[in-house]
Write an enzyme that holds these catalytic residues in place. Structure first.
Site, short mmCIF file in Angstrom:
data_model
loop_
_atom_site.label_atom_id
_atom_site.label_comp_id
_atom_site.label_asym_id
_atom_site.label_seq_id
_atom_site.Cartn_x
_atom_site.Cartn_y
_atom_site.Cartn_z
CE LYS A 1 35.26 32.36 43.32
NZ LYS A 1 36.03 32.53 44.56
NE ARG B 1 30.65 33.53 48.10
CZ ARG B 1 31.26 34.33 47.22
NH1 ARG B 1 30.75 34.55 46.03
NH2 ARG B 1 32.40 34.90 47.53
NE ARG C 1 40.54 40.51 45.85
CZ ARG C 1 39.66 39.49 45.76
NH1 ARG C 1 39.68 38.71 44.70
NH2 ARG C 1 38.78 39.27 46.71
NE ARG D 1 35.46 38.06 51.19
CZ ARG D 1 36.50 38.56 50.49
NH1 ARG D 1 37.36 39.38 51.05
NH2 ARG D 1 36.65 38.21 49.24
NE ARG E 1 36.42 42.44 46.81
CZ ARG E 1 36.05 41.23 46.44
NH1 ARG E 1 36.33 40.82 45.21
NH2 ARG E 1 35.41 40.44 47.26
P1 AMP Z 1 33.12 37.77 45.68
O1 AMP Z 1 33.50 38.96 44.86
O2 AMP Z 1 32.63 36.62 44.86
O3 AMP Z 1 34.20 37.37 46.66
O4 AMP Z 1 31.87 38.22 46.57
C1 AMP Z 1 31.96 39.27 47.52
C2 AMP Z 1 30.81 39.18 48.53
O5 AMP Z 1 29.56 39.27 47.84
C3 AMP Z 1 30.73 37.87 49.31
O6 AMP Z 1 31.59 37.86 50.43
C4 AMP Z 1 29.24 37.84 49.69
O7 AMP Z 1 28.98 38.73 50.76
C5 AMP Z 1 28.58 38.42 48.44
N1 AMP Z 1 28.23 37.34 47.48
C6 AMP Z 1 28.75 37.14 46.23
N2 AMP Z 1 28.22 36.05 45.64
C7 AMP Z 1 27.34 35.54 46.54
C8 AMP Z 1 26.48 34.40 46.54
N3 AMP Z 1 26.44 33.54 45.51
N4 AMP Z 1 25.72 34.18 47.65
C9 AMP Z 1 25.75 35.02 48.70
N5 AMP Z 1 26.54 36.09 48.78
C10 AMP Z 1 27.34 36.37 47.71
#
Ligand code: AMP
Length: 190
Positions: A14, A90, A129, A146, A135
């Site tokens: 993404k 999400r 990654r 996740r 991260r």
């Molecule tokens: P990402 O970088 O999009 O993979 O997000 C990393 C983490 O941030 C996720 O595993 C969630 O814990 C939190 N997070 C990001 N976007 C959301 C969302 N829309 N709703 C809830 N938690 C989120």
């Protein structure tokens, strides 16, 4: 406004594809993961709350996420052709809230673009990654959580957007350029 939801499991590409879309179409970009990581870096109250969920591989509660999203969206002003939502929604309540928030502003989501990548490839990409980016949630145990969260809470959005009539499926495995070409085909026909 051509607002686009770029959708897929963690590691589906993404962020990479969003970067290409920003360059080509001059779209704004909201990555909720980046927003939260920034709050953590700046040691804000929100950052402290978010870190507890992120480190466990869990989602931040919907109400909190929806407020954050609306604030960031309104901060964009009118200088963009539209916004890419990356990592949001999400959950189904988040998708419903996004629809409501946009319609209150006379806007909508023009397309939901799903990047479909097989599970074993997601695992390989995320572990790689983690080694490169450091991260904290890209370790094997948290990645598994996740991916579970994705299947249980996020994947039902595919049907939800299908019913909205704006779901577009793209094979997210293969050459970057071919994947981006498929995305452009969707956007150019909106
Ligand atoms: P990402 O970088 O999009 O993979 O997000 C990393 C983490 O941030 C996720 O595993 C969630 O814990 C939190 N997070 C990001 N976007 C959301 C969302 N829309 N709703 C809830 N938690 C989120």
């Amino acid at each position: 406004m051509k607002n686009i939801v770029i959708f897929g499991a963690p590691g589906s590409g993404k962020g990479t594809q969003s970067d290409l879309m920003i360059k080509k179409y001059g779209l704004g970009h909201i990555s909720t993961g980046d927003v939260l990581r920034n709050e953590i870096k700046n040691e804000t109250e929100l950052g402290k709350t978010a870190k507890a969920f992120i480190d466990k591989g869990q989602l931040i509660p919907d109400d909190l996420m929806v407020d954050i999203l609306a604030n960031v969206y309104d901060g964009f002003g009118k200088e963009h052709e539209g916004v890419i939502f990356d990592g949001f929604p999400r959950t189904i309540p988040q998708a419903e809230a996004l629809k409501k928030m946009l319609s209150e502003r006379g806007h909508n989501v023009a397309a939901m673009i799903e990047l479909d990548v097989p599970e074993d490839e997601l695992m390989t990409r995320l572990i790689k990654r983690g080694k490169e980016s450091g991260r904290s949630d890209d370790n094997e145990e948290t990645i598994k959580k996740r991916l579970d969260v994705y299947h249980n809470q996020t994947a039902p959005l595919i049907d939800w957007y299908e019913k909205e009539g704006i779901h577009h499926h793209i094979n997210g495995l293969g050459e970057l350029d071919r994947i981006f070409g498929d995305i452009c085909n969707v956007i150019d026909n909106l």
